[in-house]
Design a protein around this motif. Structure first.
Motif, short mmCIF file in Angstrom:
data_model
loop_
_atom_site.label_atom_id
_atom_site.label_comp_id
_atom_site.label_asym_id
_atom_site.label_seq_id
_atom_site.Cartn_x
_atom_site.Cartn_y
_atom_site.Cartn_z
N GLY A 21 0.90 -1.09 0.12
CA GLY A 21 0.07 0.22 0.12
C GLY A 21 0.77 1.18 -0.12
O GLY A 21 2.15 1.30 0.17
N CYS A 22 0.17 2.44 0.11
CA CYS A 22 0.77 3.79 -0.16
C CYS A 22 0.03 4.71 0.67
O CYS A 22 -1.31 4.58 1.01
N VAL A 23 0.79 5.56 1.24
CA VAL A 23 0.33 6.76 2.18
C VAL A 23 0.51 7.88 0.96
O VAL A 23 1.83 8.09 0.78
N VAL A 24 -0.31 8.72 1.00
CA VAL A 24 -0.26 9.84 0.03
C VAL A 24 -0.72 11.26 0.90
O VAL A 24 -1.72 10.88 1.65
N ALA A 25 -0.12 12.10 0.59
CA ALA A 25 -0.81 13.71 0.76
C ALA A 25 -1.59 14.21 -0.44
O ALA A 25 -1.00 14.16 -1.56
N TYR A 26 -2.47 14.14 -0.24
CA TYR A 26 -3.73 14.36 -1.51
C TYR A 26 -3.96 15.72 -1.64
O TYR A 26 -4.90 16.01 -2.46
N GLY A 27 -3.08 16.83 -1.05
CA GLY A 27 -3.56 18.12 -1.24
C GLY A 27 -3.46 18.67 -2.70
O GLY A 27 -2.64 18.06 -3.52
N GLY A 28 -4.10 19.57 -3.06
CA GLY A 28 -4.14 19.96 -4.53
C GLY A 28 -4.83 19.30 -5.78
O GLY A 28 -4.89 19.64 -6.73
N ILE A 29 -5.54 18.20 -5.12
CA ILE A 29 -6.28 17.34 -6.21
C ILE A 29 -7.52 18.02 -6.25
O ILE A 29 -8.34 18.22 -5.33
N ASN A 30 -8.08 18.45 -7.54
CA ASN A 30 -9.57 18.79 -7.65
C ASN A 30 -10.62 17.66 -7.90
O ASN A 30 -10.12 16.51 -7.75
N VAL A 31 -11.58 17.88 -7.58
CA VAL A 31 -12.87 17.04 -7.65
C VAL A 31 -12.77 15.95 -8.86
O VAL A 31 -13.02 14.72 -8.72
N GLU A 32 -12.68 16.71 -9.93
CA GLU A 32 -12.62 15.77 -11.30
C GLU A 32 -11.45 14.81 -11.09
O GLU A 32 -11.90 13.73 -11.59
N ASN A 33 -10.19 15.54 -10.98
CA ASN A 33 -9.25 14.42 -11.02
C ASN A 33 -9.21 13.38 -9.93
O ASN A 33 -8.96 12.24 -10.16
N ASP A 34 -9.65 13.60 -8.66
CA ASP A 34 -9.83 12.79 -7.62
C ASP A 34 -10.89 11.66 -8.15
O ASP A 34 -10.82 10.55 -7.72
N THR A 35 -11.93 12.01 -8.70
CA THR A 35 -12.91 11.06 -9.15
C THR A 35 -12.59 9.96 -10.26
O THR A 35 -12.50 8.87 -9.95
N LYS A 36 -11.48 10.64 -11.07
CA LYS A 36 -10.78 9.84 -12.17
C LYS A 36 -9.80 8.79 -11.44
O LYS A 36 -9.72 7.72 -11.65
N LEU A 37 -8.94 9.36 -10.48
CA LEU A 37 -8.15 8.74 -9.76
C LEU A 37 -8.82 7.48 -9.24
O LEU A 37 -8.12 6.22 -8.91
N ARG A 38 -9.76 7.77 -8.09
CA ARG A 38 -10.54 6.80 -7.47
C ARG A 38 -11.14 5.45 -8.57
O ARG A 38 -10.93 4.46 -8.01
N LYS A 39 -11.70 6.29 -9.50
CA LYS A 39 -12.22 5.21 -10.40
C LYS A 39 -11.15 4.17 -10.82
O LYS A 39 -11.01 2.83 -10.88
N GLU A 40 -9.87 4.59 -11.32
CA GLU A 40 -8.57 4.05 -11.64
C GLU A 40 -8.31 2.83 -10.54
O GLU A 40 -7.98 1.75 -10.67
N LEU A 41 -8.12 3.22 -9.38
CA LEU A 41 -7.96 2.60 -8.34
C LEU A 41 -8.82 1.44 -7.97
O LEU A 41 -8.52 0.28 -7.98
N ARG A 42 -9.96 1.74 -8.08
CA ARG A 42 -11.17 0.81 -7.87
C ARG A 42 -11.14 -0.29 -8.88
O ARG A 42 -11.27 -1.42 -8.38
N GLU A 43 -10.73 -0.12 -10.18
CA GLU A 43 -10.76 -0.99 -11.05
C GLU A 43 -9.52 -2.00 -11.12
O GLU A 43 -9.63 -3.07 -11.70
N ALA A 44 -8.61 -1.16 -10.44
CA ALA A 44 -7.25 -2.20 -10.17
C ALA A 44 -7.39 -3.09 -8.97
O ALA A 44 -6.65 -3.54 -8.38
N GLY A 45 -8.68 -2.72 -8.11
CA GLY A 45 -9.08 -3.65 -7.20
C GLY A 45 -8.16 -2.99 -5.69
O GLY A 45 -7.94 -3.70 -4.95
N VAL A 46 -7.87 -1.51 -5.79
CA VAL A 46 -7.35 -0.99 -4.66
C VAL A 46 -8.21 -0.51 -3.70
O VAL A 46 -9.36 0.44 -4.48
N ASP A 47 -8.17 -0.39 -2.57
CA ASP A 47 -9.00 0.22 -1.46
C ASP A 47 -8.18 1.55 -1.25
O ASP A 47 -7.16 1.55 -0.80
N TYR A 48 -9.04 2.73 -1.35
CA TYR A 48 -8.37 3.95 -1.53
C TYR A 48 -9.23 4.79 -0.38
O TYR A 48 -10.37 4.69 -0.53
#
Length: 171
Positions: free
Chosen positions: A27-54
């Motif tokens: 797993g990873c620990v990240v500082a998620y500052g600076g991410i906008n809602v649109e990019n956050d949604t895309k990132l979460r979708k990609e992680l979910r499709e890869a089977g990653v819990d975020y």
């Protein structure tokens, strides 16, 4: 002081987080500052499709979840805006790969991979970024198959050359 009900809910939440840390391959620990809602949604979708819990989690809850475990060293990274990603058996490097790729493309440079963990060992940001550059399972199998094929091809060519040399009439 929180009520008994709220306290038991928080204890259950910490126990669930602890179970996620223990069951994750990496797993990873990240500082998620600076991410906008649109990019956050895309990132979460990609992680979910890869089977990653975020998930975004309060630092206090994360500290309590890793307390007394082999991952207690992660606690020093639980400051500021913190999200954690858990990868499972399918592709152990998927969380690191996806989050490091996003970090590299982040123009604000506020989305940062702080640390990672794999098989009960804590990794710093540099190690996590290095692991993220490794190919996935299919890529590794493809590289192995390519190496095996080229070795076999070379052997076949050498054997054919030897056979052709044996068939030549003596002068």
């Amino acid at each position: 002081m929180p009520s008994a009900k709220i306290l038991s809910e928080k204890q259950a939440y910490v126990a669930d987080l602890k179970a996620k840390f223990e069951s994750a391959v990496s797993g990873c620990v990240v500082a998620y500052g600076g991410i906008n809602v649109e990019n956050d949604t895309k990132l979460r979708k990609e992680l979910r499709e890869a089977g990653v819990d975020y998930m975004v989690v309060k630092n206090t809850m994360l500290r309590l979840a890793v307390k007394g475990t082999s991952l207690e060293g992660l606690a020093e990274n639980f400051k500021g805006d913190t999200a954690v990603a858990f990868a499972h058996e399918e592709d152990p490097m998927s969380a690191a790969r996806i989050l490091c790729k996003y970090q590299d493309g982040d123009k604000s440079k506020k989305f940062v991979v702080k640390a990672g963990f794999m098989e009960g060992k804590v990794m710093d940001a540099a190690e996590t970024n290095a692991i993220a550059k490794l190919p996935n399972r299919e890529g590794m199998l493809s590289m192995f198959a390519g190496a095996l094929t080229s070795t076999l091809s070379g052997l076949a060519v050498a054997m054919q050359a030897y056979a052709d040399k044996q068939e030549e009439p003596a002068a």
